[in-house]
Write a protein that holds these residues in place. Structure first.
Motif, PDB file in Angstrom:
ATOM      1  N   VAL A   1       0.836  -1.321   0.062  1.00  0.00           N
ATOM      2  CA  VAL A   1      -0.133   0.003  -0.069  1.00  0.00           C
ATOM      3  C   VAL A   1       1.111   1.060  -0.005  1.00  0.00           C
ATOM      4  O   VAL A   1       1.796   1.444   0.805  1.00  0.00           O
ATOM      5  N   PRO A   2       0.866   2.306  -0.946  1.00  0.00           N
ATOM      6  CA  PRO A   2       1.772   3.180  -1.225  1.00  0.00           C
ATOM      7  C   PRO A   2       2.118   4.106  -0.108  1.00  0.00           C
ATOM      8  O   PRO A   2       3.439   4.390   0.286  1.00  0.00           O
ATOM      9  N   LEU A   3       1.156   4.433   0.801  1.00  0.00           N
ATOM     10  CA  LEU A   3       1.405   5.298   1.856  1.00  0.00           C
ATOM     11  C   LEU A   3       2.342   4.719   2.984  1.00  0.00           C
ATOM     12  O   LEU A   3       3.381   5.319   3.682  1.00  0.00           O
ATOM     13  N   PHE A   4       2.386   3.438   3.161  1.00  0.00           N
ATOM     14  CA  PHE A   4       3.059   2.698   4.181  1.00  0.00           C
ATOM     15  C   PHE A   4       4.605   2.204   3.391  1.00  0.00           C
ATOM     16  O   PHE A   4       5.759   2.176   3.817  1.00  0.00           O
TER      17      PHE A   4
ATOM     18  N   GLN B   1      -7.602   4.985   5.467  1.00  0.00           N
ATOM     19  CA  GLN B   1      -8.091   3.938   4.484  1.00  0.00           C
ATOM     20  C   GLN B   1      -6.970   2.878   4.136  1.00  0.00           C
ATOM     21  O   GLN B   1      -7.239   1.854   4.069  1.00  0.00           O
ATOM     22  N   ALA B   2      -5.323   3.624   3.988  1.00  0.00           N
ATOM     23  CA  ALA B   2      -4.595   2.628   3.991  1.00  0.00           C
ATOM     24  C   ALA B   2      -4.328   1.619   5.221  1.00  0.00           C
ATOM     25  O   ALA B   2      -4.139   0.557   4.996  1.00  0.00           O
ATOM     26  N   LEU B   3      -4.423   2.275   6.158  1.00  0.00           N
ATOM     27  CA  LEU B   3      -4.411   1.326   7.233  1.00  0.00           C
ATOM     28  C   LEU B   3      -5.354   0.386   7.282  1.00  0.00           C
ATOM     29  O   LEU B   3      -5.236  -0.917   7.578  1.00  0.00           O
ATOM     30  N   ARG B   4      -6.566   0.723   7.106  1.00  0.00           N
ATOM     31  CA  ARG B   4      -7.710  -0.399   7.297  1.00  0.00           C
ATOM     32  C   ARG B   4      -7.548  -1.395   6.227  1.00  0.00           C
ATOM     33  O   ARG B   4      -8.279  -2.413   6.457  1.00  0.00           O
ATOM     34  N   ARG B   5      -7.062  -0.990   5.002  1.00  0.00           N
ATOM     35  CA  ARG B   5      -6.720  -1.990   4.033  1.00  0.00           C
ATOM     36  C   ARG B   5      -5.898  -3.108   4.442  1.00  0.00           C
ATOM     37  O   ARG B   5      -5.837  -4.198   4.229  1.00  0.00           O
ATOM     38  N   ILE B   6      -4.705  -2.579   5.225  1.00  0.00           N
ATOM     39  CA  ILE B   6      -3.808  -3.590   5.892  1.00  0.00           C
ATOM     40  C   ILE B   6      -4.210  -4.326   7.008  1.00  0.00           C
ATOM     41  O   ILE B   6      -4.200  -5.569   7.034  1.00  0.00           O
TER      42      ILE B   6
END
Length: 187
Positions: A29-32, A67-72
């Motif tokens: 996930v790009p932000l991470f 959203q990035a956190l919840r995807r992971i």
């Protein structure tokens, strides 16, 4: 609207487990993956997301981070945002051209037109104020103080409200919002 880099910290609902940390570290996930969002672990407190995100607004940046956190790791979620709005009058004096004594006099109505913002809380005899409210008040008096964005404080309140989901009677909250003049569907 031009993209701006937003630096903020989100408080999570709990500590990140070692398995979740591994999932975040190996995520695509790009932000991470780019390091725009990192996290803290360990200690007695909850984990935090440290964010440095480019977006149109801080609210959009918080949405992207969440959203990035919840995807992971769907079980992790932000429950608050750290912001430096709460100040003593001494701390407020360091942010403007007025002395602490002058702000005390304004707060007690001993000087100025009155209407100084009330403390947001008082603990152990120390009154804490909202810097955004003080800045607005001082600007109304003609002081040259940059406008303070209410966006991160609003994000913090929204996250705290969302964290109570399931713990409150939503019928009563809807009635409360309606009594305050808000349409229930707008909340």
């Amino acid at each position: 609207m031009a993209m701006t880099r937003w630096d903020f910290t989100l408080i999570l609902n709990r500590q990140i487990t070692p398995a979740e940390a591994d999932a975040l570290d190996t995520s695509s996930v790009p932000l991470f993956a780019t390091g725009a969002v990192s996290y803290t672990t360990g200690g007695p407190d909850t984990s935090e997301l440290c964010c440095d995100i480019e977006a149109d607004s801080i609210i959009t940046a918080v949405i992207h981070a969440t959203q990035a956190l919840r995807r992971i790791v769907p079980a992790l979620r932000p429950v608050a945002a750290r912001h430096d709005d709460t100040v003593t009058l001494g701390e407020a004096a360091l942010r403007c051209t007025r002395s602490r004594q002058n702000l005390v006099q304004l707060s007690k109505g001993q000087r100025g037109p009155g209407g100084f913002p009330p403390p947001v809380t008082a603990t152990g005899g120390t009154a804490l104020y909202s810097w955004a409210q003080i800045a607005d008040y001082l600007r109304s008096l003609g002081d040259d103080i940059p406008a303070v964005s209410w966006d991160l404080a609003t994000v913090d309140l929204a996250l705290r409200l969302a964290a109570t989901h399931g713990k409150v009677d939503h019928t009563e909250i809807g009635e409360l919002m309606q009594s305050l003049g808000h349409h229930p569907d707008a909340v």
